[in-house]
Design a protein around this motif. Structure first.
Motif, PDB file in Angstrom:
ATOM      1  N   UNK A 110      11.074  29.947  31.605  1.00  0.00           N
ATOM      2  CA  UNK A 110      11.438  28.587  31.214  1.00  0.00           C
ATOM      3  C   UNK A 110      11.254  27.671  32.419  1.00  0.00           C
ATOM      4  N   UNK A 111      10.340  26.739  32.302  1.00  0.00           N
ATOM      5  CA  UNK A 111      10.028  25.862  33.425  1.00  0.00           C
ATOM      6  C   UNK A 111      10.770  24.541  33.360  1.00  0.00           C
ATOM      7  N   UNK A 112      10.391  23.589  34.193  1.00  0.00           N
ATOM      8  CA  UNK A 112      11.090  22.293  34.247  1.00  0.00           C
ATOM      9  C   UNK A 112      10.995  21.507  32.946  1.00  0.00           C
ATOM     10  N   UNK A 113       9.906  21.671  32.200  1.00  0.00           N
ATOM     11  CA  UNK A 113       9.779  20.898  30.961  1.00  0.00           C
ATOM     12  C   UNK A 113      10.841  21.335  29.955  1.00  0.00           C
ATOM     13  N   UNK A 114      11.009  22.660  29.803  1.00  0.00           N
ATOM     14  CA  UNK A 114      12.024  23.157  28.885  1.00  0.00           C
ATOM     15  C   UNK A 114      13.423  22.732  29.304  1.00  0.00           C
ATOM     16  N   UNK A 117      13.844  18.935  28.596  1.00  0.00           N
ATOM     17  CA  UNK A 117      13.990  18.576  27.176  1.00  0.00           C
ATOM     18  C   UNK A 117      15.376  18.999  26.667  1.00  0.00           C
ATOM     19  N   UNK A 118      15.801  20.214  27.016  1.00  0.00           N
ATOM     20  CA  UNK A 118      17.108  20.682  26.542  1.00  0.00           C
ATOM     21  C   UNK A 118      18.241  19.841  27.131  1.00  0.00           C
ATOM     22  N   UNK A 121      18.294  16.428  25.365  1.00  0.00           N
ATOM     23  CA  UNK A 121      18.838  16.472  24.008  1.00  0.00           C
ATOM     24  C   UNK A 121      20.342  16.735  24.035  1.00  0.00           C
ATOM     25  N   UNK A 149      17.390  11.736  18.899  1.00  0.00           N
ATOM     26  CA  UNK A 149      16.994  13.040  19.442  1.00  0.00           C
ATOM     27  C   UNK A 149      15.496  13.079  19.718  1.00  0.00           C
ATOM     28  N   UNK A 153      13.755  13.907  23.173  1.00  0.00           N
ATOM     29  CA  UNK A 153      12.700  14.918  23.256  1.00  0.00           C
ATOM     30  C   UNK A 153      11.516  14.377  24.053  1.00  0.00           C
ATOM     31  N   UNK A 157      10.395  15.434  27.783  1.00  0.00           N
ATOM     32  CA  UNK A 157       9.059  15.999  28.011  1.00  0.00           C
ATOM     33  C   UNK A 157       8.366  15.298  29.179  1.00  0.00           C
TER      34      UNK A 157
END
Lengths: 179, 117
Positions: A110-114, A117-118, A121, A149, A153, A157
């Motif tokens: 799981x990188x910085x984008x994940x 985004x989490x 949210x 949301x 997102x 991103x």
């Protein structure tokens, strides 16, 4: 010398957190000047700083930077202790909790984008939850929930891609594995 | 930038988008309603977004009410003058009454457009 002198030693870590928090405050104040179509939707550029601090110095430093950013930007923007400030605080706490849970996962998975985004949210969900329970109870927020949301997102991103870009460049110059 | 997205990132992005789409499709369930009455009693009260064909029995025969894509109309009716059928799609707040067959279709709407504090 009077014996009651209180000596507060300033460590290098303190200066670093202060400097990073100042960068986050700068971004938060700058984006407050951007006119936006819907109240409550903003880019959240300060979260770029939070994520970079999380990757470089760990979760507690990220929590410090976020807390300082929320209080200091609220003081600068004149929203300290208003509902806006409470919303900001709720969003910050919930996204930090999500990051605390996720930072244990392997960065190869799981990188910085994940993460971004989490966290975005979770930030938005906490704020809408606060609106639904405290600020405007009884209003139908289900209709606008996907819009907010979706905005989280998208901003998550974009911010995550910025963080990925910045940390990738950093790792290519400094050959060391993140602890 | 190649390699910026890991497997978990793509999973998070996909699941997040899926959640948003699902919430988007469920939005507005509290909005408009359709109330079908037979002989004065409520036969059926449903949301106008649920597509369906409702057959309501009456003294002359069957009245068929069509609910499709947020609109409602009386599709067919055994009444001699076909007034409620010719009314077409029923406007929000209006109703179509098939008096000979004792069926009425009411297109309700939520009481408030918005509330300001």
């Amino acid at each position: 010398m009077t014996p009651s002198t209180i000596d507060l030693p300033v460590r290098a870590q303190d200066r670093r957190i202060a400097a990073l928090a100042a960068a986050a405050v700068g971004l938060a104040v700058a984006e407050a000047a951007i006119p936006l179509p819907v109240p409550g939707i903003k880019p959240g550029l300060a979260n770029i700083v939070t994520l970079i601090v999380l990757y470089r110095y760990g979760w507690s430093a990220a929590a410090w930077v976020t807390a300082l950013r929320i209080v200091a930007s609220a003081l600068l923007l004149g929203t300290f202790l208003t509902p806006t400030f409470v919303m900001s605080l709720a969003g910050g706490i919930s996204s930090l909790l999500v990051l605390a849970a996720l930072v244990r996962l392997s960065p190869a998975w799981l990188g910085p984008v994940g993460l971004s985004v989490l966290a975005a949210m979770a930030h938005m969900a906490a704020q809408l939850g606060l609106v639904a329970t405290w600020l405007m109870p009884g209003t139908g927020l289900w209709g606008i929930l996907p819009v907010f949301l979706g905005a989280a997102w998208l901003t998550g991103l974009v911010n995550g891609l910025v963080v990925a870009h910045l940390t990738a460049r950093q790792h290519s110059t400094r050959k060391e594995s993140p602890s | 930038m190649p390699g910026a997205l890991r497997l978990g990132d793509i999973l998070v992005l996909g699941l997040g988008l899926g959640l948003i789409v699902i919430l988007w499709q469920q939005r507005g369930d509290t909005g408009d309603s359709v109330i079908i009455r037979s002989n004065g009693d409520i036969f059926l009260a449903v949301d106008v977004r649920l597509n369906r064909l409702v057959r309501v029995p009456g003294p002359l025969g069957e009245t068929v009410v069509e609910i499709r894509q947020g609109r409602v109309r009386v599709q067919s009716d055994p009444s001699p003058r076909q007034l409620c059928v010719q009314q077409g799609w029923i406007a929000p707040g209006a109703s179509a009454i098939c008096l000979p067959n004792r069926v009425s279709v009411e297109r309700g709407h939520s009481g408030y457009d918005s509330i300001h504090y």
